[in-house]
Enzyme design. Sequence first.
Site, PDB file in Angstrom:
ATOM      1  N   HIS A 125       0.823  -1.214   0.000  1.00 43.20           N
ATOM      2  CA  HIS A 125       0.000   0.000   0.000  1.00 43.20           C
ATOM      3  C   HIS A 125       0.856   1.263   0.000  1.00 43.20           C
ATOM      4  CE1 HIS A 125      -3.611  -2.445   1.783  1.00 43.20           C
ATOM      5  NE2 HIS A 125      -3.375  -2.718   0.519  1.00 43.20           N
ATOM      6  N   CYS A 136       2.284  14.086 -12.605  1.00 46.29           N
ATOM      7  CA  CYS A 136       3.501  13.653 -13.304  1.00 46.29           C
ATOM      8  C   CYS A 136       3.955  12.334 -12.686  1.00 46.29           C
ATOM      9  CB  CYS A 136       4.600  14.718 -13.196  1.00 46.29           C
ATOM     10  SG  CYS A 136       5.297  14.842 -11.540  1.00 46.29           S
TER      11      CYS A 136
HETATM   12  P1  OAD Z   1      -6.981  -3.563  10.629  1.00 47.72           P
HETATM   13  O1  OAD Z   1      -7.028  -2.340  11.488  1.00 47.72           O
HETATM   14  O2  OAD Z   1      -8.143  -3.897   9.766  1.00 47.72           O
HETATM   15  O3  OAD Z   1      -6.742  -4.835  11.553  1.00 47.72           O
HETATM   16  C1  OAD Z   1      -5.795  -4.821  12.574  1.00 47.72           C
HETATM   17  C2  OAD Z   1      -5.693  -6.228  13.118  1.00 47.72           C
HETATM   18  O4  OAD Z   1      -4.631  -6.250  14.061  1.00 47.72           O
HETATM   19  C3  OAD Z   1      -6.944  -6.706  13.851  1.00 47.72           C
HETATM   20  O5  OAD Z   1      -7.269  -8.008  13.375  1.00 47.72           O
HETATM   21  C4  OAD Z   1      -6.519  -6.773  15.318  1.00 47.72           C
HETATM   22  O6  OAD Z   1      -7.159  -7.812  16.030  1.00 47.72           O
HETATM   23  C5  OAD Z   1      -5.027  -7.010  15.189  1.00 47.72           C
HETATM   24  N1  OAD Z   1      -4.224  -6.532  16.322  1.00 47.72           N
HETATM   25  C6  OAD Z   1      -4.475  -5.509  17.171  1.00 47.72           C
HETATM   26  N2  OAD Z   1      -3.462  -5.353  18.044  1.00 47.72           N
HETATM   27  C7  OAD Z   1      -2.536  -6.302  17.735  1.00 47.72           C
HETATM   28  C8  OAD Z   1      -1.259  -6.651  18.268  1.00 47.72           C
HETATM   29  N3  OAD Z   1      -0.725  -5.999  19.285  1.00 47.72           N
HETATM   30  N4  OAD Z   1      -0.576  -7.674  17.682  1.00 47.72           N
HETATM   31  C9  OAD Z   1      -1.118  -8.355  16.615  1.00 47.72           C
HETATM   32  N5  OAD Z   1      -2.311  -8.063  16.092  1.00 47.72           N
HETATM   33  C10 OAD Z   1      -3.028  -7.052  16.629  1.00 47.72           C
HETATM   34  O7  OAD Z   1      -5.631  -3.436   9.797  1.00 47.72           O
HETATM   35  P2  OAD Z   1      -5.191  -4.111   8.436  1.00 47.72           P
HETATM   36  O8  OAD Z   1      -5.692  -5.515   8.341  1.00 47.72           O
HETATM   37  O9  OAD Z   1      -3.743  -3.890   8.287  1.00 47.72           O
HETATM   38  O10 OAD Z   1      -5.485   0.233   3.722  1.00 47.72           O
HETATM   39  O11 OAD Z   1      -5.963  -3.195   7.385  1.00 47.72           O
HETATM   40  C11 OAD Z   1      -5.725  -3.411   6.033  1.00 47.72           C
HETATM   41  C12 OAD Z   1      -5.846  -2.132   5.275  1.00 47.72           C
HETATM   42  O12 OAD Z   1      -7.093  -1.478   5.581  1.00 47.72           O
HETATM   43  C13 OAD Z   1      -4.821  -1.065   5.621  1.00 47.72           C
HETATM   44  O13 OAD Z   1      -3.594  -1.263   4.935  1.00 47.72           O
HETATM   45  C14 OAD Z   1      -5.488   0.190   5.166  1.00 47.72           C
HETATM   46  C15 OAD Z   1      -6.873  -0.068   5.735  1.00 47.72           C
HETATM   47  O14 OAD Z   1      -7.886   0.627   5.189  1.00 47.72           O
HETATM   48  C16 OAD Z   1      -5.326   1.399   3.115  1.00 47.72           C
HETATM   49  O15 OAD Z   1      -5.165   2.447   3.701  1.00 47.72           O
HETATM   50  C17 OAD Z   1      -5.375   1.297   1.615  1.00 47.72           C
END
Ligand code: OAD
Length: 252
Positions: A125, A136
């Site tokens: 991302h 550009c």
């Molecule tokens: P999320 O915020 O959707 O999910 C975070 C995950 O981390 C959840 O499943 C939590 O249970 C877990 N979690 C929380 N604390 C933790 C810890 N200490 N150790 C391990 N896990 C933990 O985040 P992403 O899955 O990364 O995209 O979200 C994916 C994408 O959605 C992001 O890259 C972003 C967002 O919209 C864009 O901005 C394009």
Amino acid sequence: MTEDPYRLLASYITQGARVCVLTGAGISAESGVPTFRGGGGAPIWRNYWDPTKLSHRDLLYKDLKLVWDWFDYRREIIKQCEPNPCHILLADIERMLGFEGFTLVTQNVDGLHVLAGSQNLIEMHGNMWRAKGLRCTHHQPLTESPLQEPIPQCAVCGGPLRPNVVLFGENLRTRDWNAASSAAETATVVLVIGTQAEVYPASELPALGKANGAFLAVVNPEPTGLSRIADLVFEEKAVPFAQSLSKYLDLP
Ligand code: OAD
């Protein structure tokens, strides 16, 4: 007697493995970076009222200043954060296995894997510490925070810059997706840390690895859609997981 799960995963990682790791916001939660959807008691981004609107491509053309406000706000918080032991463990595993044996695919734009020293890294991302021209093809680092101007300008053409991140409504860079899907398909171990695995197409990588015979391990304090298909689930936070796993690895 059941085998110690950390020992089991460590043995898969060390036995001539090709490891593909997928990380999400949860891996950075213990560094102080808010997540998008919460879980595991992690804070979420304030004002993250609707990801599909605030981080949407359309806003680049409707209100670029608001896009920069949102990213500048996040950069201000993230610049105070450091890689935690789980980011560092992944960089150590890469050094242990070598560049060819280890691919790290992240959905995070915080740059903490770079700071931890990971090299075979695919930032699917993008990275919020880089910018690119809105009109550009120029790319440039953008590390100043807070920004000196509401909309920073391209060093080459003088036009507006935008964050070098993939927004909703935009495709991943083809070479990133090709490299990430190929790493998952050829992996003997896929390790997924701290993602809700809801955002396509990154969410496809674990199943792709599993369908091609990889051993799938998931680290998350909460159950996710991946818990069903995983061979091993570590229902805990990334840092304690890293501390337990590192005891079984012969790290450099
Ligand atoms: P999320 O915020 O959707 O999910 C975070 C995950 O981390 C959840 O499943 C939590 O249970 C877990 N979690 C929380 N604390 C933790 C810890 N200490 N150790 C391990 N896990 C933990 O985040 P992403 O899955 O990364 O995209 O979200 C994916 C994408 O959605 C992001 O890259 C972003 C967002 O919209 C864009 O901005 C394009």
